[in-house]
Write a protein that holds these residues in place. Structure first.
Motif, mmCIF file in Angstrom:
data_model
loop_
_atom_site.group_PDB
_atom_site.id
_atom_site.type_symbol
_atom_site.label_atom_id
_atom_site.label_comp_id
_atom_site.label_asym_id
_atom_site.label_seq_id
_atom_site.Cartn_x
_atom_site.Cartn_y
_atom_site.Cartn_z
ATOM 1 N N GLY A 1 73.949 -18.683 139.269
ATOM 2 C CA GLY A 1 75.319 -18.883 139.723
ATOM 3 C C GLY A 1 75.462 -19.477 141.113
ATOM 4 N N THR A 2 74.363 -19.654 141.853
ATOM 5 C CA THR A 2 74.459 -20.226 143.193
ATOM 6 C C THR A 2 74.806 -21.713 143.069
ATOM 7 N N PRO A 3 75.978 -22.130 143.583
ATOM 8 C CA PRO A 3 76.403 -23.521 143.419
ATOM 9 C C PRO A 3 75.413 -24.531 144.013
ATOM 10 N N HIS A 4 75.285 -25.672 143.353
ATOM 11 C CA HIS A 4 74.500 -26.814 143.828
ATOM 12 C C HIS A 4 73.007 -26.513 143.990
ATOM 13 N N THR A 5 72.504 -25.604 143.167
ATOM 14 C CA THR A 5 71.081 -25.262 143.183
ATOM 15 C C THR A 5 70.595 -25.150 141.750
ATOM 16 N N CYS A 6 69.306 -24.875 141.588
ATOM 17 C CA CYS A 6 68.768 -24.716 140.238
ATOM 18 C C CYS A 6 69.372 -23.524 139.506
ATOM 19 N N GLY A 7 69.966 -22.559 140.233
ATOM 20 C CA GLY A 7 70.595 -21.392 139.610
ATOM 21 C C GLY A 7 71.987 -21.664 139.081
ATOM 22 N N ASP A 8 72.512 -22.873 139.306
ATOM 23 C CA ASP A 8 73.841 -23.273 138.869
ATOM 24 C C ASP A 8 73.716 -23.992 137.523
ATOM 25 N N LYS A 9 74.248 -23.400 136.454
ATOM 26 C CA LYS A 9 74.076 -23.982 135.119
ATOM 27 C C LYS A 9 74.679 -25.373 135.012
ATOM 28 N N THR A 10 75.683 -25.688 135.828
ATOM 29 C CA THR A 10 76.292 -27.014 135.755
ATOM 30 C C THR A 10 75.532 -28.042 136.590
ATOM 31 N N ALA A 11 74.527 -27.597 137.328
ATOM 32 C CA ALA A 11 73.739 -28.522 138.152
ATOM 33 C C ALA A 11 72.454 -28.959 137.442
ATOM 34 N N ASN A 12 72.201 -28.431 136.282
ATOM 35 C CA ASN A 12 71.025 -28.806 135.486
ATOM 36 C C ASN A 12 71.505 -29.255 134.120
ATOM 37 N N ARG A 13 70.771 -30.187 133.527
ATOM 38 C CA ARG A 13 71.124 -30.597 132.174
ATOM 39 C C ARG A 13 69.882 -30.997 131.403
ATOM 40 N N VAL A 14 69.934 -30.672 130.111
ATOM 41 C CA VAL A 14 68.887 -31.075 129.177
ATOM 42 C C VAL A 14 69.568 -31.912 128.110
ATOM 43 N N ILE A 15 68.994 -33.046 127.799
ATOM 44 C CA ILE A 15 69.535 -33.933 126.780
ATOM 45 C C ILE A 15 68.500 -34.082 125.673
ATOM 46 N N THR A 16 68.971 -33.966 124.425
ATOM 47 C CA THR A 16 68.085 -34.119 123.268
ATOM 48 C C THR A 16 68.572 -35.273 122.402
ATOM 49 N N ASP A 17 67.697 -35.749 121.520
ATOM 50 C CA ASP A 17 68.125 -36.759 120.556
ATOM 51 C C ASP A 17 68.730 -36.044 119.355
ATOM 52 N N ASN A 18 69.136 -36.792 118.330
ATOM 53 C CA ASN A 18 69.821 -36.161 117.208
ATOM 54 C C ASN A 18 68.903 -35.338 116.311
ATOM 55 N N GLY A 19 67.624 -35.316 116.588
ATOM 56 C CA GLY A 19 66.701 -34.450 115.867
ATOM 57 C C GLY A 19 66.359 -33.192 116.651
ATOM 58 N N GLY A 20 67.048 -32.971 117.775
ATOM 59 C CA GLY A 20 66.777 -31.810 118.608
ATOM 60 C C GLY A 20 65.513 -31.968 119.435
ATOM 61 N N VAL A 21 65.053 -33.222 119.592
ATOM 62 C CA VAL A 21 63.838 -33.495 120.356
ATOM 63 C C VAL A 21 64.218 -33.783 121.802
ATOM 64 N N PHE A 22 63.503 -33.183 122.723
ATOM 65 C CA PHE A 22 63.768 -33.337 124.144
ATOM 66 C C PHE A 22 63.793 -34.802 124.555
ATOM 67 N N GLU A 23 64.777 -35.183 125.367
ATOM 68 C CA GLU A 23 64.862 -36.527 125.941
ATOM 69 C C GLU A 23 64.618 -36.465 127.447
ATOM 70 N N LYS A 24 65.419 -35.619 128.161
ATOM 71 C CA LYS A 24 65.212 -35.498 129.607
ATOM 72 C C LYS A 24 65.876 -34.245 130.152
ATOM 73 N N VAL A 25 65.395 -33.823 131.311
ATOM 74 C CA VAL A 25 65.971 -32.699 132.055
ATOM 75 C C VAL A 25 66.180 -33.185 133.483
ATOM 76 N N GLN A 26 67.321 -32.817 134.061
ATOM 77 C CA GLN A 26 67.639 -33.230 135.417
ATOM 78 C C GLN A 26 68.313 -32.089 136.161
ATOM 79 N N GLU A 27 68.161 -32.103 137.481
ATOM 80 C CA GLU A 27 68.816 -31.119 138.345
ATOM 81 C C GLU A 27 69.562 -31.864 139.437
ATOM 82 N N HIS A 28 70.801 -31.442 139.684
ATOM 83 C CA HIS A 28 71.546 -31.999 140.812
ATOM 84 C C HIS A 28 71.488 -30.976 141.934
ATOM 85 N N ASN A 29 70.709 -31.288 142.940
ATOM 86 C CA ASN A 29 70.507 -30.408 144.085
ATOM 87 C C ASN A 29 71.457 -30.827 145.195
ATOM 88 N N GLY A 30 72.140 -29.858 145.795
ATOM 89 C CA GLY A 30 73.113 -30.143 146.843
ATOM 90 C C GLY A 30 72.532 -30.882 148.032
#
Length: 145
Positions: free
Chosen positions: A59-88
């Motif tokens: 829950g800490t904003p703008h850090t790895c503990g903030d769920k909205t600051a990290n994202r995982v994207i998959t393809d339509n088969g549920g296969v990992f595409e990329k993971v990113q973190e937005h660090n303040g």
């Protein structure tokens, strides 16, 4: 030689996305809240190094503990595409996917699964190992393009 007259015409082009994203997930790092020091086997045997700063609690904003600051994207088969973190402090950091626990036994990366990833500082002198549980970014619109 005479040129043939061509009737002026307008063409309509449909927008075509250059990338299909089947699902986008929120992801908050639990290491700061769980105080888990686990072993490096989940991250390909590589320990953290040079971080100097502990992981932030959930829950800490703008850090790895903030769920909205990290994202995982998959393809339509549920296969990992990329993971990113937005660090303040450092902006967008590309993550390295290290694996996951298939908690729902679906054989695809999906909401509720535990993901292991790492991020590096911009100049690659610090590495953080993370883990967290995937949460659907938008339950009303699970597929994106």
């Amino acid at each position: 030689m005479k040129k043939m007259y061509e009737k002026p015409m307008a063409f309509e082009e449909a927008f075509v996305a250059d990338e299909y994203v089947a699902a986008c997930y929120f992801l908050a790092c639990k290491r700061g809240s769980d105080k888990w020091d686990g072993n490096a086997d989940k991250w390909g045997g590589v320990d953290e190094y040079g971080y100097g700063i502990s992981h932030s609690p959930l829950g800490t904003p703008h850090t790895c503990g903030d769920k909205t600051a990290n994202r995982v994207i998959t393809d339509n088969g549920g296969v990992f595409e990329k993971v990113q973190e937005h660090n303040g402090e450092q902006g967008w950091l590309d993550g390295t996917y290290c694996g996951y626990d298939d908690n729902d036994n679906s054989n695809t990366l999906s909401a509720g699964d535990t993901v292991y990833w790492s991020t590096f500082s911009e100049n690659k002198d610090r590495r953080w190992n993370h883990y967290g549980t995937l949460e659907q970014a938008d339950a009303k619109h699970p597929n994106h393009s």
